[in-house]
Design an enzyme around this catalytic site. Structure first.
Site, PDB file in Angstrom:
ATOM      1  N   MET A 148       0.855  -1.198   0.000  1.00  0.00           N
ATOM      2  CA  MET A 148       0.000   0.000   0.000  1.00  0.00           C
ATOM      3  C   MET A 148       0.885   1.240   0.000  1.00  0.00           C
ATOM      4  O   MET A 148       1.532   1.556   1.009  1.00  0.00           O
ATOM      5  CB  MET A 148      -0.917   0.017   1.225  1.00  0.00           C
ATOM      6  CG  MET A 148      -2.121  -0.893   1.095  1.00  0.00           C
ATOM      7  SD  MET A 148      -3.222  -0.751   2.507  1.00  0.00           S
ATOM      8  CE  MET A 148      -2.346  -1.681   3.742  1.00  0.00           C
ATOM      9  N   ALA A 149       0.910   1.937  -1.135  1.00  0.00           N
ATOM     10  CA  ALA A 149       1.716   3.153  -1.255  1.00  0.00           C
ATOM     11  C   ALA A 149       1.273   4.159  -0.200  1.00  0.00           C
ATOM     12  O   ALA A 149       0.069   4.334   0.035  1.00  0.00           O
ATOM     13  CB  ALA A 149       1.543   3.734  -2.657  1.00  0.00           C
ATOM     14  N   CYS A 177      -2.389  -1.419 -10.281  1.00  0.00           N
ATOM     15  CA  CYS A 177      -2.588  -0.054  -9.790  1.00  0.00           C
ATOM     16  C   CYS A 177      -3.417   0.771 -10.779  1.00  0.00           C
ATOM     17  O   CYS A 177      -3.091   0.858 -11.957  1.00  0.00           O
ATOM     18  CB  CYS A 177      -1.243   0.627  -9.538  1.00  0.00           C
ATOM     19  SG  CYS A 177      -1.475   2.302  -8.927  1.00  0.00           S
ATOM     20  N   ASN A 220      -7.351 -11.543  -2.695  1.00  0.00           N
ATOM     21  CA  ASN A 220      -7.327 -10.192  -2.121  1.00  0.00           C
ATOM     22  C   ASN A 220      -8.629  -9.440  -2.440  1.00  0.00           C
ATOM     23  O   ASN A 220      -9.151  -9.545  -3.542  1.00  0.00           O
ATOM     24  CB  ASN A 220      -6.110  -9.435  -2.687  1.00  0.00           C
ATOM     25  CG  ASN A 220      -6.107  -7.952  -2.360  1.00  0.00           C
ATOM     26  OD1 ASN A 220      -5.978  -7.118  -3.256  1.00  0.00           O
ATOM     27  ND2 ASN A 220      -6.244  -7.590  -1.095  1.00  0.00           N
ATOM     28  N   ASP A 278     -11.483  -6.902   0.230  1.00  0.00           N
ATOM     29  CA  ASP A 278     -12.553  -6.861   1.233  1.00  0.00           C
ATOM     30  C   ASP A 278     -12.376  -7.827   2.402  1.00  0.00           C
ATOM     31  O   ASP A 278     -13.379  -8.256   2.991  1.00  0.00           O
ATOM     32  CB  ASP A 278     -13.925  -7.113   0.577  1.00  0.00           C
ATOM     33  CG  ASP A 278     -14.294  -6.011  -0.400  1.00  0.00           C
ATOM     34  OD1 ASP A 278     -13.720  -4.907  -0.313  1.00  0.00           O
ATOM     35  OD2 ASP A 278     -15.162  -6.253  -1.260  1.00  0.00           O
TER      36      ASP A 278
END
Ligand SMILES: Cc1cc2nc3c(=O)[nH]c(=O)nc-3n(C[C@H](O)[C@H](O)[C@H](O)COP(=O)(O)O)c2cc1C
Length: 335
Positions: A21-22, A104, A204, A206
């Protein structure tokens, strides 16, 4: 009995991994979540091009501490030779895995043909994997989305192209690029990818609690589960998943424990970034730690003004005092 998933030569406990997570999953965040049980952590995404320019700030993002291992360093790029060269240059940091970002959606990345733009071009995505496999000797993984939009769901086709190119594992976020981070992640897409390839699949999207993680494993048959936003102010998500996997009882943290952990997290951010920059970044985490708590609204706005550790400590003390005097906290009832 503990279960593991093998990605190349890397053995990962079959609990949950912390997503890249950036601007969130920096060293402090990774260390904290690792301490709470994340079985694999990823770097924030790193520009392959910037690595090849030997950009100093970019190299900072690539640094790995021994306590973080196993560690996946994530690169984004669109030119196979550039990404492969970046992967080679990154070997000075000794990552355990190199992951390629193919999901992304932000314009700065997808607009340049990187990240989710690769979902439109599985052939190019496969070439990137091939080039990286030739360039370095460690596992190469990819993180993909369901597809570009509702009319072009192609995660299965993409995964098969990557597998043929030699990818060692594939993480699938069950949203399309156009969904960005809204709407629901489609668990059935993850299941379809799992059925279509023989390399490990990481589910991946939720996963907000231990039950979501159990459901992700059982409904998709995936090999690992990846948690992103479910870890905001909530490293206990990893502890609960880990405890359940080990057959141990897990009890939710008290408010005191939440606030103590928040301050511990801040001390780590400050250790790596200094107090001024660190506390600026810590503000969003402060708000996350108290989200959903009784009476939080009143305090949330103040989180965004914090500028020192002592201010954070004073706010935490004040909040606790407020809860104790105004709320029947046990019953979740306030005022
Ligand atoms: C703030 C933020 C930053 C993110 N940065 C990255 C990134 O650098 N690389 C990546 O592959 N995905 C990134 N993602 C996507 C997450 O890894 C994950 O796929 C997505 O949030 C869905 O998982 P969730 O529903 O558990 O949040 C980011 C997501 C968020 C919210």
């Amino acid at each position: 009995m503990e279960q593991y998933t093998q990605i190349g030569n890397v053995r990962i406990k079959k609990t949950a991994v912390l997503a890249p997570m950036a601007s969130v999953s920096d060293t402090a965040y990774r260390l904290l979540n690792k301490e709470f049980g994340a079985s694999l952590v990823y770097s924030e995404m790193v520009s392959a091009k910037a690595v090849t320019y030997m950009d100093k700030k970019t190299f900072e993002l690539c640094k790995i501490l021994p306590q973080e291992r196993p560690f996946a360093l994530q690169l984004f790029g669109s030119e196979p030779q550039t990404v492969a060269l970046a992967a080679k240059l990154c070997m000075q940091f000794s990552p355990d895995i190199i992951d390629i970002n193919m999901g992304c959606p932000v314009p700065k990345v997808a607009g340049n043909g990187c990240g989710s733009a690769l979902m439109k071009n599985p052939h190019l995505a496969a070439k990137i994997i091939c080039a990286c496999k030739e360039s370095v000797d460690i596992p190469i993984t990819a993180k993909i989305r369901a597809g570009w939009d509702d009319n072009s769901i192609n995660a299965v086709e993409m995964a098969q192209a990557l597998e043929a190119a030699g990818v060692d594992a594939i993480a699938v976020h069950g949203r399309t690029k156009t969904q960005m981070y809204s709407g629901k992640s489609d668990i059935n897409i993850i299941k379809s990818v799992k059925q279509a390839v023989s390399v490990p699949v990481i589910g991946n999207g939720d996963v907000k609690c231990a039950q979501d993680c159990i459901d992700m494993y059982s409904k998709t048959g995936c090999d690992l589960v990846m948690v992103a936003r479910g870890s905001y102010g909530n490293p206990w998500i990893f502890r609960s998943i880990d405890f359940i996997a080990d057959g141990k009882d897990f009890s939710e943290p008290t408010l005191e424990e939440r606030l103590e952990t928040m301050l511990y997290h801040f001390s780590k951010i400050i250790e790596f970034k200094g107090e001024a920059k660190g506390m600026h970044e810590a503000r969003k985490h402060a708000a996350w730690y108290i989200t959903g708590e009784a009476g939080a609204a009143k305090f949330r706005a103040r989180c965004y003004t914090l500028s020192s550790y002592n201010e954070a400590k004073a706010l935490a003390d004040e909040y606790l005092k407020y809860i104790k005097s105004h709320c029947s906290y046990k019953e979740g009832y306030c005022e």
